[in-house]
Write a protein that holds these residues in place. Structure first.
Motif, PDB file in Angstrom:
ATOM      1  N   ALA A 173     -16.059   3.205  -0.642  1.00  0.00           N
ATOM      2  CA  ALA A 173     -14.843   3.136   0.002  1.00  0.00           C
ATOM      3  C   ALA A 173     -13.676   2.813  -0.870  1.00  0.00           C
ATOM      4  O   ALA A 173     -12.253   2.243  -0.973  1.00  0.00           O
ATOM      5  CB  ALA A 173     -15.219   1.582   1.036  1.00  0.00           C
ATOM      6  N   LYS A 195       0.891  -1.615   0.033  1.00  0.00           N
ATOM      7  CA  LYS A 195       0.028  -0.380   0.094  1.00  0.00           C
ATOM      8  C   LYS A 195       0.923   1.721  -0.100  1.00  0.00           C
ATOM      9  O   LYS A 195       1.176   1.742   1.319  1.00  0.00           O
ATOM     10  CB  LYS A 195      -0.780   0.365   1.376  1.00  0.00           C
ATOM     11  CG  LYS A 195      -1.612   1.540   1.149  1.00  0.00           C
ATOM     12  CD  LYS A 195      -3.315   0.726   1.408  1.00  0.00           C
ATOM     13  CE  LYS A 195      -4.188   1.822   0.718  1.00  0.00           C
ATOM     14  NZ  LYS A 195      -4.961   1.715   0.238  1.00  0.00           N
ATOM     15  N   ASP A 230      -8.919   0.237   6.263  1.00  0.00           N
ATOM     16  CA  ASP A 230      -8.917   0.046   4.459  1.00  0.00           C
ATOM     17  C   ASP A 230      -9.488  -1.121   4.343  1.00  0.00           C
ATOM     18  O   ASP A 230      -9.486  -1.472   3.127  1.00  0.00           O
ATOM     19  CB  ASP A 230      -7.596   0.259   4.902  1.00  0.00           C
ATOM     20  CG  ASP A 230      -7.199   0.332   3.032  1.00  0.00           C
ATOM     21  OD1 ASP A 230      -8.235   1.535   2.436  1.00  0.00           O
ATOM     22  OD2 ASP A 230      -6.218   0.884   3.444  1.00  0.00           O
ATOM     23  N   ASP A 290     -12.797  -3.338   1.554  1.00  0.00           N
ATOM     24  CA  ASP A 290     -12.524  -3.259   0.655  1.00  0.00           C
ATOM     25  C   ASP A 290     -13.262  -5.146   0.208  1.00  0.00           C
ATOM     26  O   ASP A 290     -13.866  -5.741  -0.707  1.00  0.00           O
ATOM     27  CB  ASP A 290     -11.669  -3.385  -0.742  1.00  0.00           C
ATOM     28  CG  ASP A 290     -11.340  -1.811  -1.119  1.00  0.00           C
ATOM     29  OD1 ASP A 290     -12.027  -1.528  -1.183  1.00  0.00           O
ATOM     30  OD2 ASP A 290     -10.539  -1.583  -1.576  1.00  0.00           O
ATOM     31  N   ASP A 294      -5.074  -3.425  -0.627  1.00  0.00           N
ATOM     32  CA  ASP A 294      -7.128  -3.645  -0.454  1.00  0.00           C
ATOM     33  C   ASP A 294      -7.911  -3.641  -1.364  1.00  0.00           C
ATOM     34  O   ASP A 294      -8.654  -4.611  -0.699  1.00  0.00           O
ATOM     35  CB  ASP A 294      -7.688  -2.238   0.647  1.00  0.00           C
ATOM     36  CG  ASP A 294      -7.056  -0.873  -0.712  1.00  0.00           C
ATOM     37  OD1 ASP A 294      -6.122  -0.954  -0.767  1.00  0.00           O
ATOM     38  OD2 ASP A 294      -7.973   0.113   0.033  1.00  0.00           O
TER      39      ASP A 294
HETATM   40 MG   LIG Z   1      -9.414   1.195   1.079  1.00  0.00          MG
END
Ligand SMILES: [Mg+2]
Ligand SMILES: NC(=O)C1=CN([C@@H]2O[C@H](COP(=O)(O)OP(=O)(O)OC[C@H]3O[C@@H](n4cnc5c(N)ncnc54)[C@H](OP(=O)(O)O)[C@@H]3O)[C@@H](O)[C@H]2O)C=CC1
Ligand SMILES: O=C(O)CCC(=O)C(=O)O
Length: 745
Positions: A585, A257, A551, A555, A352
């Motif tokens: 989201a 990420k 997070d 998802d 995610d």
């Molecule tokens: Mg996210």
């Protein structure tokens, strides 16, 4: 407050949501006007943020204000009512492209100094650092997170299930993570007994002090952590995993990420790329350094940089890179048609979204030949990677989830005030020399937390404020009460940080009436198993998590349940009393823009925007006593329900109903619901003509909207498009435009 002073702030962002806003805002204003609510824009696109930061480089008429900073201040005011669309969290490659586009349009913002040498260049680099990665959300998210699938959306998914590939019990797909030397291993954590100012410092083995951060002010009750990722352990891990994937014939895939973990994850990503192409880097490493190659930004950066070299040298490098593939595993592809691998750019494999996509595809990703294959999903940091292995185990045993019957998993996430890892980038450092990294009280000299580190390790401090934790616990209890669902705190007592959190959760739960509620605390792997057992039985469970799992899970579950996280209701009750309503989201879906530009079809679903607007209007109604706003909210929800029922969401296929057509249907159903309601005769009378006109012209409008599709269009840019061109493209139905205009007061 008088109703006619009501204001809703609507953000302008990037890519598909930016485009969709240009057709949606005229619709929204037509309706909100009737309740005396003004909808004002706030441009927080990456291009606008660059212009705002570098206004000293611009001519007077080009200057813009720093809208993000202004909006950040607004979140601290009790009357804030903000609709926040997803925005680009720019990788370095995206930032460079945006700068190039702006300069090409005569906005002479400085070039990005990739290898800053002089003091001036270093300063510019620091200013650009404020724009890179996840730079918007942490500024605006002055509250915790409440994300869920509204009932109508869940019902729709049950009736119209999305595709879900099968899972085989024989699948070899798995997650690989480190078991030592990662952030999880050896983490230290404490709760502050009193407010303290601290510094972060590296005492090198030679006794030198390097101040990493001179001063951070901490409040009493705050939890702080000190942790590091060992470079040596990371490299050994990569070497082993790459070889394991080769030996077992699995696709190799890396998931990070780098947008939100904007300091640590590009480094983690870069080490993997260099290990994969080890021999080529050993041979050409010096040259790569000279020409400024930095694969922390992906192979795209390397291919770009070597273009400055003579043709023959470029060929040699490419040959040497290809030669590495001979004794390496096959790489997972992001776009096999275009030959774009998992290593191309760190923003292509945002964990995610990328892991749920893989799970939805039966645990497979695309290989270079365009075929789906089993994968080794590499996520070095073990803290949260384990939840993905647990869901994979479950799918192998249970088979794929069934959207028609599966339960729902809403989330209450600890997010406020830059909580935990996602707020740590100004406290994250790549260690320059072996030594001890200390967090030291400035007043007393007391060392609060310390870690032995080596050159190349990534050390960081995380923090989370007591007030944010209290508010999160309260939100969890409120959601459990209002929904009647069990709520599980996903907290691992064996992790020092979470152990500190558990103590606080237990204390603050006592502030609330929890009688009759089912509230439990479980470590992540158990929480995942418990939740999935229920999901498979059609039962609902609230996940109450820290910031990273907020997070990941918002998802993961929506993609399984609804096919996309775009359909989530995403509320941030701001701690100062206001509200921020995020739309969906997920992110900004870059390939949607490409389809619009090539074929004039926008598949972006604005459902998240409709849901957000309804709660924003409801909030405005309740807080200001504006009864008309409440009716607008109720009728908008009814219209959204009807939109789903009648399946008028955008189709991904060119030639069929797209974002614009879907927005038309929403407007028609909204006007009809207003005309039909009996609570407010004035509103009914005002919207009856619009309802009639749209109803009578339904086919004509849909035809006008669909007729333009199939041909390329020009929106005058990517990061900084021409607004009048966007408007023309996004509002192609003269009949619809005229009807809206006629309905405006
Ligand atoms: Mg996210
Ligand atoms: N809140 C925020 O501001 C967020 C911003 N981002 C940013 O967004 C960008 C892309 O991120 P990425 O991780 O790829 O995630 P995205 O959510 O943008 O993309 C994943 C996929 O989800 C589908 N999707 C998402 N939203 C919608 C929608 N409204 N309508 C229809 N389909 C949708 C699309 O799939 P399909 O192929 O089916 O069309 C898309 O390709 C990055 O710049 C990232 O930093 C990411 C997350 C949140
Ligand atoms: O801010 C970002 O970059 C992404 C945010 C995100 O993915 C989320 O909040 O779900």
């Amino acid at each position: 407050m008088a109703a006619d002073h009501s204001k809703i702030i609507y953000t302008l962002t990037d890519e598909a949501p930016y485009l969709a806003t240009h057709s949606f805002l005229p619709i929204v204003r037509t309706f909100t006007q009737a309740a005396g609510i003004e909808v004002v824009e706030s441009d927080i696109s990456v291009a606008h943020r660059i212009l705002g930061e570098f206004s000293d480089f611009l001519s007077p008429e080009q200057k813009v204000s720093n809208t993000l900073a202004e909006l950040g201040k607004k979140t601290l005011e009790a009357d804030a009512n903000i609709i926040k669309l997803p925005n680009i969290s720019a990788s370095q490659n995206q930032l460079l492209a945006a700068i190039k586009e702006l300069r090409g349009k005569g906005f002479m913002v400085p070039e990005f100094p990739e290898n800053p040498q002089t003091e001036d260049e270093k300063k510019l680099r620091q200013r650009y650092a404020k724009i890179i990665g996840s730079a918007v959300n942490p500024v605006l998210r002055e509250g915790n997170s409440d994300r869920r699938a509204p009932r109508a959306v869940k019902e729709f998914a049950r009736k119209h299930p999305h595709t879900m590939a099968e899972w085989s019990p024989a699948s070899r797909t798995h997650v690989s993570h480190m078991t030592h030397g990662d952030f999880y291993h050896g983490e230290k954590s404490m709760t502050l007994d009193q407010a303290r100012d601290v510094k972060m410092e590296l005492i090198t083995t030679s006794g030198k002090s390097i101040v990493l951060k001179p001063k951070t002010s901490l409040l009493a009750g705050e939890i702080i952590d000190s942790m590091f990722m060992s470079k040596k352990a990371l490299l050994a891990f990569y070497e082993q995993q790459i070889e394991d994937a080769r030996k077992t014939g699995m696709l190799f895939s890396l998931h990070v990420k780098a947008t939100m973990m904007k300091v640590s994850h590009p480094i983690v990503f870069g080490h993997c790329v260099r290990m994969f192409y080890k021999e080529a880097f050993e041979k050409h490493g010096k040259l790569f350094d000279e020409i400024g190659v930095n694969v922390n930004n992906g192979m795209a950066n390397l291919y770009d940089k070597i273009q400055s070299l003579p043709e023959s040298k470029q060929e040699e490098i490419k040959r040497d890179l290809h030669a590495c593939h001979e004794h390496r595993p096959e790489l997972a592809m992001v776009d096999s048609a275009k030959g774009i691998t998992n290593f191309h750019s760190p923003n292509d494999i945002i964990v995610d979204a990328s892991m749920p996509a893989m799970i939805r595809q039966g645990g497979k990703m695309y290989g270079a030949d365009g075929r789906l294959k089993e994968v080794k999903a590499v996520m070095p940091e073990s803290t949260f990677a384990r939840i993905y292995q647990e869901i994979i185990n479950f799918c192998k045993w249970h088979g794929a989830f069934d959207p028609r019957t599966m339960g729902t998993v809403p989330n209450v996430g600890l997010m406020a005030q830059q909580a935990e890892e996602y707020g740590s980038h100004d406290k994250t450092f790549e260690v320059q020399e072996d030594g001890v990294a200390n967090i030291t009280d400035l007043a007393t000299g007391e060392v609060l937390l310390s870690q032995n580190v080596e050159k190349g390790d990534i050390w960081r401090m995380c923090q989370v404020k007591d007030a944010a934790i209290r508010d999160w616990v309260k939100l969890a209890v409120t959601r459990a009460r209002n929904s009647g669902m069990p709520a599980v705190f996903w907290l691992d007592p064996y992790r020092p940080h979470e152990n500190e959190l558990i103590k606080k959760v237990k204390t603050y739960l006592k502030d609330h009436d929890t009688s009759g509620l089912d509230i439990q605390i479980m470590s992540q792997v158990r929480a995942m198993r418990f939740t999935l057992e229920r999901v498979a039985r059609g039962l609902d469970t609230i996940s109450v998590t820290g910031n990273i799992l907020r997070d990941y899970l918002t998802d993961l579950f929506p993609i399984m349940e609804l096919g996309t996280s775009a359909k989530m209701l995403s509320i941030v009750p701001l701690m100062a009393g206001g509200g921020m309503y995020e739309t969906g989201a997920g992110g900004s879906a870059p390939k949607h823009v490409q389809q619009l530009v090539e074929e004039n079809h926008l598949r972006w679903d604005s459902l998240g925007e409709y849901l957000a607007l309804a709660v924003s209007l409801e909030d405005e109604g309740i807080k200001t006593g504006n009864e008309k706003a409440k009716i607008l909210a109720k009728t908008l929800d009814a219209a959204t329900g009807k939109l789903l029922e009648n399946n008028k969401s955008p189709s991904p296929k060119t030639g069929q109903l797209d974002n614009r057509g879907s927005q038309f249907y929403l407007s028609m159903y909204w006007a009809q619901a207003l005309a039909a309601q009996t609570e407010d005769a004035e509103l009914a009378a005002r919207f009856a003509p619009l309802a009639k006109k749209l109803g009578e012209n339904e086919q004509k409008i849909v035809d006008e909207l669909n007729a333009v599709q199939g041909k390329p269009v020009d929106i005058g840019g990517y990061y900084f498009p021409d607004r009048s061109k966007v408007e023309a493209v996004m509002r192609p139905s003269a009949t619809f435009n005229a009807a809206l205009e006629a309905a405006q007061g």
